[in-house]
Design a protein around this motif. Structure first.
Motif, PDB file in Angstrom:
ATOM      1  N   PHE A 157      26.091  32.378  30.674  1.00  0.00           N
ATOM      2  CA  PHE A 157      27.506  32.126  30.926  1.00  0.00           C
ATOM      3  C   PHE A 157      27.626  31.011  31.948  1.00  0.00           C
ATOM      4  O   PHE A 157      26.977  31.035  32.989  1.00  0.00           O
ATOM      5  CB  PHE A 157      28.166  33.404  31.451  1.00  0.00           C
ATOM      6  N   SER A 158      28.449  30.008  31.624  1.00  0.00           N
ATOM      7  CA  SER A 158      28.579  28.841  32.501  1.00  0.00           C
ATOM      8  C   SER A 158      30.036  28.621  32.893  1.00  0.00           C
ATOM      9  O   SER A 158      30.718  27.716  32.371  1.00  0.00           O
ATOM     10  CB  SER A 158      28.025  27.590  31.804  1.00  0.00           C
ATOM     11  N   PRO A 159      30.548  29.426  33.814  1.00  0.00           N
ATOM     12  CA  PRO A 159      31.949  29.291  34.234  1.00  0.00           C
ATOM     13  C   PRO A 159      32.164  28.012  35.036  1.00  0.00           C
ATOM     14  O   PRO A 159      31.237  27.470  35.644  1.00  0.00           O
ATOM     15  CB  PRO A 159      32.170  30.531  35.098  1.00  0.00           C
ATOM     16  N   THR A 160      33.426  27.563  35.038  1.00  0.00           N
ATOM     17  CA  THR A 160      33.763  26.354  35.776  1.00  0.00           C
ATOM     18  C   THR A 160      34.534  26.638  37.057  1.00  0.00           C
ATOM     19  O   THR A 160      34.630  25.767  37.919  1.00  0.00           O
ATOM     20  CB  THR A 160      34.609  25.408  34.903  1.00  0.00           C
ATOM     21  N   ASP A 161      35.095  27.846  37.180  1.00  0.00           N
ATOM     22  CA  ASP A 161      35.829  28.202  38.390  1.00  0.00           C
ATOM     23  C   ASP A 161      35.933  29.718  38.500  1.00  0.00           C
ATOM     24  O   ASP A 161      35.354  30.452  37.685  1.00  0.00           O
ATOM     25  CB  ASP A 161      37.216  27.552  38.423  1.00  0.00           C
ATOM     26  N   GLU A 162      36.680  30.172  39.496  1.00  0.00           N
ATOM     27  CA  GLU A 162      36.727  31.594  39.811  1.00  0.00           C
ATOM     28  C   GLU A 162      37.538  32.421  38.818  1.00  0.00           C
ATOM     29  O   GLU A 162      37.519  33.656  38.860  1.00  0.00           O
ATOM     30  CB  GLU A 162      37.294  31.802  41.222  1.00  0.00           C
ATOM     31  N   ARG A 163      38.223  31.781  37.889  1.00  0.00           N
ATOM     32  CA  ARG A 163      39.030  32.505  36.909  1.00  0.00           C
ATOM     33  C   ARG A 163      38.251  32.873  35.650  1.00  0.00           C
ATOM     34  O   ARG A 163      38.781  33.488  34.737  1.00  0.00           O
ATOM     35  CB  ARG A 163      40.279  31.696  36.559  1.00  0.00           C
ATOM     36  N   GLN A 164      36.983  32.510  35.636  1.00  0.00           N
ATOM     37  CA  GLN A 164      36.103  32.869  34.530  1.00  0.00           C
ATOM     38  C   GLN A 164      34.953  33.709  35.087  1.00  0.00           C
ATOM     39  O   GLN A 164      34.268  33.279  36.010  1.00  0.00           O
ATOM     40  CB  GLN A 164      35.564  31.605  33.849  1.00  0.00           C
ATOM     41  N   PHE A 165      34.768  34.892  34.558  1.00  0.00           N
ATOM     42  CA  PHE A 165      33.713  35.755  35.064  1.00  0.00           C
ATOM     43  C   PHE A 165      33.251  36.717  33.976  1.00  0.00           C
ATOM     44  O   PHE A 165      34.028  37.130  33.113  1.00  0.00           O
ATOM     45  CB  PHE A 165      34.162  36.518  36.317  1.00  0.00           C
ATOM     46  N   ALA A 166      31.964  37.037  34.008  1.00  0.00           N
ATOM     47  CA  ALA A 166      31.368  37.922  33.005  1.00  0.00           C
ATOM     48  C   ALA A 166      30.160  38.596  33.613  1.00  0.00           C
ATOM     49  O   ALA A 166      29.527  38.068  34.534  1.00  0.00           O
ATOM     50  CB  ALA A 166      30.963  37.128  31.763  1.00  0.00           C
ATOM     51  N   GLY A 167      29.837  39.772  33.100  1.00  0.00           N
ATOM     52  CA  GLY A 167      28.662  40.455  33.627  1.00  0.00           C
ATOM     53  C   GLY A 167      28.557  41.898  33.207  1.00  0.00           C
ATOM     54  O   GLY A 167      28.949  42.278  32.093  1.00  0.00           O
ATOM     55  N   LEU A 168      28.044  42.707  34.135  1.00  0.00           N
ATOM     56  CA  LEU A 168      27.682  44.108  33.892  1.00  0.00           C
ATOM     57  C   LEU A 168      28.602  45.005  34.709  1.00  0.00           C
ATOM     58  O   LEU A 168      28.792  44.781  35.904  1.00  0.00           O
ATOM     59  CB  LEU A 168      26.223  44.315  34.318  1.00  0.00           C
ATOM     60  N   THR A 169      29.153  46.035  34.067  1.00  0.00           N
ATOM     61  CA  THR A 169      30.110  46.885  34.767  1.00  0.00           C
ATOM     62  C   THR A 169      29.820  48.362  34.567  1.00  0.00           C
ATOM     63  O   THR A 169      29.443  48.793  33.476  1.00  0.00           O
ATOM     64  CB  THR A 169      31.554  46.577  34.322  1.00  0.00           C
TER      65      THR A 169
END
Length: 540
Positions: free
Chosen positions: A389-401
């Motif tokens: 995952f290659s986000p460009t700013d803080e409004r894009q996020f992904a992961g494990l929950t």
């Protein structure tokens, strides 16, 4: 017969409805806001169960976008009339406040695997519907009756009306056939007929630690119904230290050799706060009919941790590591569900051996969020995945929950600073329970290279949760952040008052993109590894 330890369906498997057709047993359970709707497990021996279908799997049957937490599918009832299977269910659109919008539907199928029919709308007068097939061929529809004028709660009794399958609707008069007992909050009706008696089983006392199973009978289906002389027939209230708590909402089944069993929901609390992180699980008790033609729970009314069943349980798979690969030809593994939407193609797909989550709304959305997860079924476990995952700013996020609902979750994310520098950041709602806000200040982010896959992991040991990670090419995981209190992932901390949260803890993968560009996060695999741990006091 072998002694089998409860629960028979560990983890979030609430409100069981049990059915036998020939030598096959089936249990249908609630799924609330998780999609597809209703879980149906199959068994040949009451001890070993396998998930065979989730029948409400298309938009015309179920669309829960906008349903609040712990709404959606409540208390399904699964029956068979000798020709086909029938499933009735409630889609709850609102539950808090003075009004409840509870729409009841009926579907049917020639086989348990489906396809299941288009839904027939029944009514919206209450929830927890059931369908009873009488000996004369009539079908009767019963549900909890709600009255918004009642205070402090709207539970008014059990409503009965005939269902005409040819007309596809409820017909004839309606009647409140049972007002409940002093236990209050009567719901979850199931009707049976035996030796000329109509028996009505209900749930009372709410969904918390006062939950109970009530039993009554009448010579006429319209009543009046007399209450069991030793009501309730099942409850944990007399044994607050027993392993199985919150026992209630049951259903009965007879075996081919004439034995009777009661399945019911239960919870196994941990910590001094009595928190049930595994949610409301499904247990079973042996029952018998007395000379007075009343049903009694063997060694009841307190539920037994161990029960004699026709076969032993094979727990090999229960304790085995589950490693999930993503194969487009096989589709998403049956252990996984997502939230609310009947259009999964908008939130995920499987391509090139990866699960690709499409960034949509935030993890706390009630409408469209890309979150794919499986139930937590052990008090202690490890989970991990690898994300690209290659986000460009803080409004894009992904992961494990590790996730319970929008009020309670822990989430390790690959995101970016406003300057574009990629970083790892833990999002947690722990300290703000029950408001559901993110902890502020957040844990200090960890800068990582802007390219490369990231391995994300979490370990839960009882109530302790620790995140860890490794960058591409690194073998060993490194801890990140502090130790969190995983016990808040439970009904008791679900952001509602008592009797208001109904699901259980999940663990999985998520992705959000508030920029509206639908950026994708690509996951290589997912691992769920059960761990036997000293805190697993009540584990099976």
């Amino acid at each position: 017969m072998p002694q089998v330890r409860n629960p028979i369906l560990p983890g979030f498997n609430a409100d069981p409805s049990i059915l036998r057709v020939g030598d096959d047993y089936y249990i249908a359970t609630s799924t609330f806001e998780w999609y597809p709707g209703v879980q149906i497990h199959h068994s040949k021996d009451l001890a070993n169960w396998d998930l065979v279908t989730r029948p409400l799997n298309r938009k015309s049957q179920l669309d829960m976008r906008g349903n609040p937490d712990s709404c959606g599918i409540w208390a399904p009832c699964l029956t068979h009339d000798g020709e086909k299977f029938w499933l009735v269910y409630t889609d709850v659109k609102r539950k808090d406040g003075s009004f409840k919008d509870t729409h009841n539907y009926i579907v049917h199928s020639e086989t348990i695997e489906g396809p299941w029919s288009e839904p027939i709308y029944a009514n919206s007068s209450g929830f927890d519907p059931s369908l009873f097939h009488d000996e004369d061929g009539k079908k009767w529809f019963a549900n909890m009756l709600q009255d918004h004028r009642r205070r402090p709660r709207s539970f008014a009794g059990i409503r009965l009306q005939e269902f005409d399958p040819k007309a596809g609707k409820l017909v004839g008069p309606t009647k409140n056939i049972f007002a409940g007992t002093e236990l209050d909050l009567v719901e979850g009706p199931h009707l049976y007929k035996r030796n000329g008696w109509y028996y009505l089983l209900t749930a009372e006392g709410g969904t918390g630690y006062e939950h109970a199973v009530t039993f009554c009978r009448s010579r006429d289906i319209w009543g009046p119904y007399e209450v069991h002389p030793k009501n309730p027939i099942l409850s944990s209230t007399l044994a607050p230290l027993a392993a199985l708590q919150r026992a209630g909402h049951g259903d009965i089944v007879d075996t081919p050799d004439g034995k009777t069993y009661l399945v019911h929901l239960t919870g196994r609390p941990t910590t001094q706060f009595r928190r049930c992180v595994l949610g409301r699980e499904c247990a079973i008790q042996e029952a018998y009919w007395g000379d007075d033609e009343w049903l009694y729970v063997k060694n009841g009314p307190v539920p037994s941790l161990y029960v004699e069943l026709p076969a032993s349980r094979d727990d090999t798979n229960y304790w085995a590591e589950q490693r999930y690969a993503f194969d487009a030809d096989k589709g998403l593994h049956k252990d996984f569900q997502w939230l609310r939407t009947p259009e999964p193609e908008r939130i995920f797909g499987i391509e090139n051996g990866q699960l690709q989550l499409v960034g949509r709304e935030a993890i706390g959305s009630w409408f469209e969020q890309a979150l794919v997860a499986r139930r937590q079924t052990h008090f202690s476990y490890d989970a991990e995945t690898v994300v690209d995952f290659s986000p460009t700013d803080e409004r894009q996020f992904a992961g494990l929950t590790a996730y319970y609902c929008r009020f309670n979750f822990f989430y390790i994310t690959v995101t970016a600073h406003s300057d574009g520098q990629r970083e790892l950041l833990i999002l947690s709602s722990e300290a703000s329970h029950p408001e559901g806000r993110l902890n502020l200040p957040m844990s200090e982010p960890v800068q990582i290279p802007n390219e490369g896959k990231v391995r994300l992991a979490l370990s839960i040991r009882g109530q302790k949760l620790q995140f860890s990670y490794a960058l591409e090419g690194e073998k060993d995981l490194k801890n990140i952040g502090r130790v969190y209190d995983a016990s808040i992932l439970c009904d008791e901390c679900g952001g509602h008052k008592a009797h208001g949260s109904f699901t259980g803890a999940f663990v999985g993968m998520a992705c959000s993109d508030a920029n509206g560009t639908a950026m994708r996060a690509k996951f290589d695999y997912f691992v769920y590894r059960p761990v036997e741990h000293a805190t697993d006091r009540y584990d099976i």
